[in-house]
Write a protein that holds these residues in place. Sequence first.
Motif, PDB file in Angstrom:
ATOM      1  N   GLY A 363       0.797  -1.228   0.000  1.00 55.41           N
ATOM      2  CA  GLY A 363       0.000   0.000   0.000  1.00 55.41           C
ATOM      3  C   GLY A 363       0.824   1.270   0.000  1.00 55.41           C
ATOM      4  N   VAL A 364       2.082   1.164  -0.456  1.00 54.75           N
ATOM      5  CA  VAL A 364       2.976   2.323  -0.470  1.00 54.75           C
ATOM      6  C   VAL A 364       3.046   2.871  -1.891  1.00 54.75           C
ATOM      7  CG1 VAL A 364       5.329   3.141  -0.091  1.00 54.75           C
ATOM      8  CG2 VAL A 364       4.319   1.461   1.462  1.00 54.75           C
ATOM      9  N   THR A 365       2.555   4.082  -2.070  1.00 56.76           N
ATOM     10  CA  THR A 365       2.597   4.740  -3.372  1.00 56.76           C
ATOM     11  C   THR A 365       3.135   6.153  -3.196  1.00 56.76           C
ATOM     12  OG1 THR A 365       0.307   5.497  -3.093  1.00 56.76           O
ATOM     13  CG2 THR A 365       0.644   3.405  -4.274  1.00 56.76           C
ATOM     14  N   ASP A 366       3.658   6.716  -4.282  1.00 60.07           N
ATOM     15  CA  ASP A 366       4.179   8.094  -4.283  1.00 60.07           C
ATOM     16  C   ASP A 366       5.175   8.309  -3.136  1.00 60.07           C
ATOM     17  OD1 ASP A 366       2.529   8.794  -6.457  1.00 60.07           O
ATOM     18  OD2 ASP A 366       0.847   9.100  -5.090  1.00 60.07           O
ATOM     19  N   LEU A 367       6.044   7.333  -2.936  1.00 61.21           N
ATOM     20  CA  LEU A 367       7.020   7.423  -1.841  1.00 61.21           C
ATOM     21  C   LEU A 367       8.175   8.337  -2.240  1.00 61.21           C
ATOM     22  CD1 LEU A 367       8.099   6.463   0.916  1.00 61.21           C
ATOM     23  CD2 LEU A 367       9.141   4.502  -0.273  1.00 61.21           C
ATOM     24  N   SER A 368       8.515   9.239  -1.338  1.00 61.62           N
ATOM     25  CA  SER A 368       9.719  10.051  -1.502  1.00 61.62           C
ATOM     26  C   SER A 368      10.564   9.891  -0.241  1.00 61.62           C
ATOM     27  CB  SER A 368       9.376  11.520  -1.745  1.00 61.62           C
ATOM     28  OG  SER A 368       8.660  12.049  -0.654  1.00 61.62           O
ATOM     29  N   MET A 369      11.882   9.945  -0.404  1.00 62.66           N
ATOM     30  CA  MET A 369      12.766   9.721   0.731  1.00 62.66           C
ATOM     31  C   MET A 369      14.099  10.428   0.506  1.00 62.66           C
ATOM     32  SD  MET A 369      13.922   5.741  -0.023  1.00 62.66           S
ATOM     33  CE  MET A 369      15.053   5.655   1.359  1.00 62.66           C
ATOM     34  N   LYS A 370      14.850  10.556   1.580  1.00 58.23           N
ATOM     35  CA  LYS A 370      16.191  11.112   1.489  1.00 58.23           C
ATOM     36  C   LYS A 370      17.211   9.987   1.625  1.00 58.23           C
ATOM     37  CE  LYS A 370      15.084  15.686   3.391  1.00 58.23           C
ATOM     38  NZ  LYS A 370      15.310  16.624   4.526  1.00 58.23           N
ATOM     39  N   ILE A 371      18.283  10.106   0.849  1.00 58.24           N
ATOM     40  CA  ILE A 371      19.458   9.260   1.039  1.00 58.24           C
ATOM     41  C   ILE A 371      20.583  10.155   1.534  1.00 58.24           C
ATOM     42  CG2 ILE A 371      21.262   7.899  -0.086  1.00 58.24           C
ATOM     43  CD1 ILE A 371      19.205   6.745  -1.935  1.00 58.24           C
ATOM     44  N   TRP A 372      21.139   9.800   2.678  1.00 59.38           N
ATOM     45  CA  TRP A 372      22.258  10.547   3.248  1.00 59.38           C
ATOM     46  C   TRP A 372      23.555   9.975   2.698  1.00 59.38           C
ATOM     47  CZ3 TRP A 372      21.966  13.107   8.561  1.00 59.38           C
ATOM     48  CH2 TRP A 372      20.661  13.530   8.833  1.00 59.38           C
ATOM     49  N   ALA A 373      24.397  10.835   2.141  1.00 66.23           N
ATOM     50  CA  ALA A 373      25.666  10.411   1.552  1.00 66.23           C
ATOM     51  C   ALA A 373      26.828  11.009   2.338  1.00 66.23           C
ATOM     52  CB  ALA A 373      25.744  10.846   0.090  1.00 66.23           C
ATOM     53  N   MET A 374      27.736  10.160   2.795  1.00 65.22           N
ATOM     54  CA  MET A 374      28.892  10.618   3.564  1.00 65.22           C
ATOM     55  C   MET A 374      29.758  11.565   2.737  1.00 65.22           C
ATOM     56  SD  MET A 374      30.196   7.098   5.315  1.00 65.22           S
ATOM     57  CE  MET A 374      30.618   6.490   3.687  1.00 65.22           C
ATOM     58  N   VAL A 400      10.116   5.599  -6.782  1.00 66.17           N
ATOM     59  CA  VAL A 400      10.438   6.239  -5.506  1.00 66.17           C
ATOM     60  C   VAL A 400      11.334   7.438  -5.768  1.00 66.17           C
ATOM     61  CG1 VAL A 400      11.560   5.954  -3.250  1.00 66.17           C
ATOM     62  CG2 VAL A 400      10.227   4.077  -4.236  1.00 66.17           C
ATOM     63  N   ASP A 401      10.889   8.593  -5.299  1.00 67.07           N
ATOM     64  CA  ASP A 401      11.637   9.835  -5.524  1.00 67.07           C
ATOM     65  C   ASP A 401      12.667  10.027  -4.414  1.00 67.07           C
ATOM     66  OD1 ASP A 401      11.974  12.432  -6.950  1.00 67.07           O
ATOM     67  OD2 ASP A 401      11.340  13.232  -5.012  1.00 67.07           O
ATOM     68  N   VAL A 402      13.911  10.309  -4.785  1.00 67.84           N
ATOM     69  CA  VAL A 402      15.003  10.406  -3.822  1.00 67.84           C
ATOM     70  C   VAL A 402      15.673  11.771  -3.875  1.00 67.84           C
ATOM     71  CG1 VAL A 402      17.351   9.601  -3.314  1.00 67.84           C
ATOM     72  CG2 VAL A 402      15.513   7.941  -3.699  1.00 67.84           C
ATOM     73  N   GLU A 403      15.912  12.335  -2.693  1.00 69.64           N
ATOM     74  CA  GLU A 403      16.743  13.527  -2.547  1.00 69.64           C
ATOM     75  C   GLU A 403      18.021  13.113  -1.814  1.00 69.64           C
ATOM     76  OE1 GLU A 403      16.907  17.793  -0.094  1.00 69.64           O
ATOM     77  OE2 GLU A 403      15.109  16.518   0.007  1.00 69.64           O
ATOM     78  N   ILE A 404      19.168  13.469  -2.364  1.00 70.72           N
ATOM     79  CA  ILE A 404      20.452  13.156  -1.722  1.00 70.72           C
ATOM     80  C   ILE A 404      20.878  14.333  -0.858  1.00 70.72           C
ATOM     81  CG2 ILE A 404      22.896  12.606  -2.105  1.00 70.72           C
ATOM     82  CD1 ILE A 404      22.060  11.370  -4.794  1.00 70.72           C
ATOM     83  N   VAL A 405      21.229  14.039   0.400  1.00 76.22           N
ATOM     84  CA  VAL A 405      21.673  15.097   1.317  1.00 76.22           C
ATOM     85  C   VAL A 405      23.018  14.697   1.921  1.00 76.22           C
ATOM     86  CG1 VAL A 405      19.320  15.816   1.893  1.00 76.22           C
ATOM     87  CG2 VAL A 405      20.464  14.107   3.316  1.00 76.22           C
ATOM     88  N   SER A 406      23.768  15.689   2.376  1.00 79.17           N
ATOM     89  CA  SER A 406      25.033  15.426   3.029  1.00 79.17           C
ATOM     90  C   SER A 406      25.370  16.589   3.952  1.00 79.17           C
ATOM     91  CB  SER A 406      26.158  15.215   2.015  1.00 79.17           C
ATOM     92  OG  SER A 406      27.321  14.730   2.660  1.00 79.17           O
ATOM     93  N   LEU A 426      23.673   6.247   4.399  1.00 77.84           N
ATOM     94  CA  LEU A 426      24.808   5.431   3.987  1.00 77.84           C
ATOM     95  C   LEU A 426      25.913   5.585   5.021  1.00 77.84           C
ATOM     96  CD1 LEU A 426      24.979   6.147   0.138  1.00 77.84           C
ATOM     97  CD2 LEU A 426      24.462   3.945   1.228  1.00 77.84           C
ATOM     98  N   LEU A 427      26.334   4.471   5.558  1.00 82.33           N
ATOM     99  CA  LEU A 427      27.397   4.480   6.558  1.00 82.33           C
ATOM    100  C   LEU A 427      28.057   3.103   6.517  1.00 82.33           C
ATOM    101  CD1 LEU A 427      28.359   6.737   8.446  1.00 82.33           C
ATOM    102  CD2 LEU A 427      27.049   5.721  10.281  1.00 82.33           C
ATOM    103  N   GLY A 428      28.857   2.814   7.487  1.00 82.97           N
ATOM    104  CA  GLY A 428      29.510   1.516   7.531  1.00 82.97           C
ATOM    105  C   GLY A 428      30.306   1.377   8.804  1.00 82.97           C
ATOM    106  N   TRP A 429      31.073   0.313   8.886  1.00 83.54           N
ATOM    107  CA  TRP A 429      31.762   0.008  10.141  1.00 83.54           C
ATOM    108  C   TRP A 429      32.990  -0.838   9.855  1.00 83.54           C
ATOM    109  CZ3 TRP A 429      30.606   2.166  14.663  1.00 83.54           C
ATOM    110  CH2 TRP A 429      31.082   1.611  15.853  1.00 83.54           C
ATOM    111  N   THR A 430      34.065  -0.514  10.525  1.00 85.42           N
ATOM    112  CA  THR A 430      35.236  -1.382  10.561  1.00 85.42           C
ATOM    113  C   THR A 430      35.369  -1.882  11.985  1.00 85.42           C
ATOM    114  OG1 THR A 430      36.361  -0.160   8.802  1.00 85.42           O
ATOM    115  CG2 THR A 430      37.722  -1.536  10.233  1.00 85.42           C
TER     116      THR A 430
END
Length: 531
Positions: A363-374, A400-406, A426-430
């Motif tokens: 039931g998810v339509t017209d989804l927009s979201m942010k992707i955080w970029a390091m 799905v509409d995406v806005e990239i932020v940093s 977006l992240l990660g781990w050592t």
Amino acid sequence: MSHLKTLLATTMLVACFGAAAQAKTLVYCSEGSPEGFDPALYTSGTTFDASAHPIYNRLLEFKKGTTETEPGLAESYEVSEDGLEYTFKLREGVKFHSSDSFTPTRDLNADDVIFSFDRQGDSENSYNAYVSGASWEYYNSMSMPDLVASIEKVDDLTVKFTLTAPNAPFLANLAMPFASIMSKEYADQLEAAGTPEQLNQAPIGTGPFQFVAYQADAAIRYSSFDDYWAGVEPIDDLVFAITTDASVRQQRLAAGECHIMAFPNPADLESLQQNPDLTVMEQEGLNVGYFAYNTTQEPFDRPEVRRALNMAINKQAIIDAVYQGAGTVAKAPIPPTMWSYNDNLVDDEYDPEAARAALEEAGVTDLSMKIWAMPVSRPYNPNARRMAELMQADFDAIGVDVEIVSYEWGEYLERSSAEDRDGAVLLGWTGDNGDPDNFLAVLLGCDAVGGANRAQWCNEEFDALVQEAKTLPTQEERAELYTQAQEIFKQEAPWATIAHSVVYVPMRSEVTGFVQSPLGDMTFDGVDIAE
């Protein structure tokens, strides 16, 4: 700051400190600025490299090139039969650094050890909130407030930790940066002067290098500590030349302006390896790069939505374009080089049509979201902006509409840990100590919500398995629970697991004594420059 301005600022910083012509200076082209110089406040490897490793020591240390512990500030320790009491005997005669504003009147003692940990766990300690927003992210993410019943001074050179339950990773945890030992005498002097924040800005430790100065976003200068308990360093001065662009780091290395560089572009590796003036070390990274949803925010609070989005991500295309042969697709939250890795997990299939259908069914339509970029290169993600752009195209393909932020690196880490954060990061781990707990509990446990758990995901079944695993005596018993926990993780999908990478460290051929760490640390004690 432009690359030219950064270079000029660094050059001026080195010059203005008047390094004598005969002084031996090692220059490290680092990838970013530290958030501060009190390592217990942070979780970033960039910050640890600039603070924990050159300036401080811990009760135990990791042997060079391994995840095994050895004596550090504690020359020995004893563990009670029930596994609840750890008694550490401190080295005698360990000296603290001095500065223009501080001259120590005594050597390291038990008071320093107790202060270093108590401030992290005791809200009544005057240093518990000495920095705005202090969350003691590691201490809390590792459930230390519940684990440590007491820390007692037996005598000036003996400290006893009493735990509430057996804890298999405890000794390895004490070798991690958050467990660095501070000077209580220095902290008391700063508090009396009304400047406690200087503990995080003008650090005093017992480590191989003394802090000299920091020019924000340009350079950090250290000098060898003549009274270092493990012996004076072969180099006189250490400079971190902060250079955020990997191409500029490579240029500076090739030109001899720095001796070692962090995190080369994968596309540049061949030319680096073919340069006769350079050496390139490489090692399978104990790491994972991931994409963490905020599981408290609609519609990302639903596993079926998260799994649908995961199916839209073309991870192989990311490996090809971003890692360029220096990475492999990740299906688990821990790397395949770590014990208890669950190789039976079935990864998310790349299937845009199925992803679109699954969203519709949810039931998810017209989804927009942010992707955080390091904003910086890290060993688990050499180019987060490029990765975000590829994912943006993947999500666009399923509507799905995406806005990239940093944000600047320190701000990125702070903002991304907020429980009400919008978007996926977006992240990660050592790994910090070679133990699965350092991934599964620290990154995904309930105690880490609002801190290192960027998914803000608290699953009681998963958390119970991970917490119980800490208390078991054998690796085999612990691995069984970690294997089950990974299955829950995969079903619930708080992250899209992206990649595990190979870590490369290029350096000038005249550099000797550098040992690549499986934990991703950049440490310079014992490093020299051949004449």
